[in-house]
Design a protein around this motif. Sequence first.
Motif, PDB file in Angstrom:
ATOM      1  N   ALA A 238       1.016  -1.208   0.023  1.00 11.88           N
ATOM      2  CA  ALA A 238      -0.110   0.056  -0.082  1.00 11.88           C
ATOM      3  C   ALA A 238       1.215   1.365  -0.112  1.00 11.88           C
ATOM      4  CB  ALA A 238      -0.835   0.014   1.206  1.00 11.88           C
ATOM      5  N   GLN A 243      -3.016   3.722  -2.180  1.00 10.51           N
ATOM      6  CA  GLN A 243      -3.388   2.932  -3.213  1.00 10.51           C
ATOM      7  C   GLN A 243      -2.860   1.328  -2.904  1.00 10.51           C
ATOM      8  OE1 GLN A 243      -4.851   3.893  -6.212  1.00 10.51           O
ATOM      9  NE2 GLN A 243      -5.640   5.519  -4.376  1.00 10.51           N
ATOM     10  N   LEU A 244      -3.356   0.391  -3.764  1.00  3.33           N
ATOM     11  CA  LEU A 244      -2.835  -0.836  -3.485  1.00  3.33           C
ATOM     12  C   LEU A 244      -2.033  -1.358  -4.494  1.00  3.33           C
ATOM     13  CD1 LEU A 244      -3.069  -3.077  -1.073  1.00  3.33           C
ATOM     14  CD2 LEU A 244      -4.827  -4.067  -2.212  1.00  3.33           C
ATOM     15  N   ASN A 270      -1.756  -1.659 -10.293  1.00  3.59           N
ATOM     16  CA  ASN A 270      -2.684  -0.864  -9.449  1.00  3.59           C
ATOM     17  C   ASN A 270      -3.939  -1.917  -9.201  1.00  3.59           C
ATOM     18  OD1 ASN A 270      -4.287   0.734  -7.720  1.00  3.59           O
ATOM     19  ND2 ASN A 270      -3.329   2.496  -8.602  1.00  3.59           N
ATOM     20  N   THR A 272      -5.969  -1.411  -6.552  1.00  6.27           N
ATOM     21  CA  THR A 272      -6.973  -0.696  -5.605  1.00  6.27           C
ATOM     22  C   THR A 272      -8.408  -0.958  -5.919  1.00  6.27           C
ATOM     23  OG1 THR A 272      -5.222   0.960  -5.292  1.00  6.27           O
ATOM     24  CG2 THR A 272      -7.339   1.588  -4.536  1.00  6.27           C
TER      25      THR A 272
END
Length: 733
Positions: A238, A243-244, A270, A272
């Motif tokens: 993260a 954002q993941l 990404n 997320t």
Amino acid sequence: MSARRPIPGARRAVGLGVAVTAAGLLLWSGLAGALIVSTLDAAERAWLQQHLLPRLPLLLLATLALLGLVAWAAARFWQFGFSSADALLEEARVLLSTDVERELRPRGTAAQQGLALAFNELVRQRRLLRQEMAQQVREASAHVEQERNRLAALMSELTQSVVVCNLDGRILLYNSQARQQLGALSGGLPVAGGAELVGLGRSVYSVLDRHLVAHALEQARDRLLRGDARPAAQFVTATAAGQLLRVHLTPVRSGAEPPDIDGFVLMVENITRDFEQESARDRQLNEMMEAQRSALGNLQAAVEMLDFQDIDPATRERFLAVIREEALRMSDRVYRWSQLSAHDMGTRWPLEEMHGADLIALAQRRIGARAGEGAALRVLADEVDPAVWLRVDSYSLLLALAYLADRLVSEHEVRQFWLRLAAAGSRARLDLVWSGPAMSTETVMSWEMDNMSVGEGGGSTLSVRDVVHRHGGEFWFERERVRHQAFFRFLLPCAEAPAAAAAMSFVHSQSRPEYYDFDLFSRRDAAAAGDALDAMRLIDLAYTVFDTETTGLNPAEGDEIIQIGAARVVNGKLLRQESFEQLVDPCRSIPAASIPIHGIQPDMVRGQPTIDRVLPVFHAFARDTVLVAHNAAFDMRFLQLKEARTGLRFDHPVLDTLLLSAVVHPHQESHRLEAIAERFRITVIGRHTALGDAMVTAEVFLKLIPLLAEQGIHTLGQARQAQQQSYYARLKY
């Protein structure tokens, strides 16, 4: 808007020559008069006093006139014979040391003019030779260029972000997707379209956690040493912006034996939105289950009421209507759920598939390196099932194991551990075993709840319970009284099939991206500061070349910055695509007299970010670089006056192209940016705009580096010392 002050060039040398000539003539005249007087007798001396003394003022005037004529002639001769030669020499060195194409203007004596014409002829011959060589190179590389363009187009069409780094994490290659995606995640910069922390020579650790990347690289290195055909690793992280990211790391092999790693390739995705969508599906599933449970209760109650034989028809119809209504609602909920989600939620945190034996080997090394500092510590693998594959976040799980071991070492003086791994149905048991004193349940619970911290710089905001929850597993403490041992046990999810994670697509490093510089593979971080930084060569440093436009020339009297522009120079190349340009609201009026110079109207800065918001972004953009500007004292003064207000210090080393130009060309009459650009045949575009001036200054600086080297100035420290000896270094603002 930068200040401009005319400074004499070669006139100082000319004036010195004239003064020496005049002093010599006066000395010679005095000695000659004294010698003549010494040969006269008393009568002749009396005659001289009678006839010459009254006319002495006239004689002095004639002598001074003669001296002035001689001095003028000497000055003309000096300037004609020597100053012109110095200027021609400086211009000739520009042509020899750079790729500038121009002709020398003949000046000075006939011999000097002849030399200039001969040099121009040599320059023309060299130009023709270069053109012939360039044509041959173009013909020979036409096919290579075609293939390179195809690969560049392929790279630009990739939907994933691709970043190639050396072992120090310095970026050597990135495509446009990486620039857009990672640049937007780098710290949540407050100015839209401002700085990008993703660029050639920059550290990827400004976006990704250093410990995560090091851990993945360690996994890949182990697999490479074992002869794995695809030694890759992946992790999920993260960012500071929330954002993941899923990151797939593949090492770049050096080709040596035994195999070694020169760098690594990161494929960044990404996830997320996917993660949020899956979380939303999970919530919807829970809500649907609760609604269905309520509907089933209503149905059951209605059916039970219908079993009574003495119920009247109206009541029976009412209960039948309830059954129909609840059945329709249940059907509608199921239909809507089937439309929203085609599969179950699964685990909340994306996990990687990993061979259990690999995890045990990494845990042995991690616990031994972190928990065993300064102590004789043994970590053994015991009863490890080689058939077990796990679905884990290996970074957080290993951090939890190292944290627990570190607490046992520091608080209970445990010196030996065993690691066990075995299958337990659909899950696996991972045990951290030791021999030592008994522990209370309260102690174990406190360890489970505390944030994990291992050694120096190994802290985490996660707890052991967070790690267990991330895996959807279980954790507890047990004692084996027969063996006089105790252990922490983790129940972890197993992988259904091995090595699935290695099947990700990968674009080899031979492909040409939009932004790359593979020469940086051989560079290593010097971690230089102070004297070490001064000892580095100019060609090895990274630079931020910048310029400011301001409301006026007096920062101490309230003038403010209204625009900042900057470009980066890395490995001797101007990176035009990695630039910084931002208008600034000065919170004051812009004088009408300055508007024709920079062209910035008051309505252009109205509503723009203030300097308090822009300077942190620019400071981040210039991080780990040397600042370069033309007449840098002017621009730096504006930045330094904001240090107390913003809490930022621009303590970077600073080089000034105005001062350096005076060092390499002391006999030129002007060192204005336009004059230097004209000498170097640099096209000036966007003059008196911050970014335009920064680009021109960067090109000038690159031309100055080889000229400085000709004078023995190779390092940053030598350049800084040399520029302080220039006349222009006296300018203060």
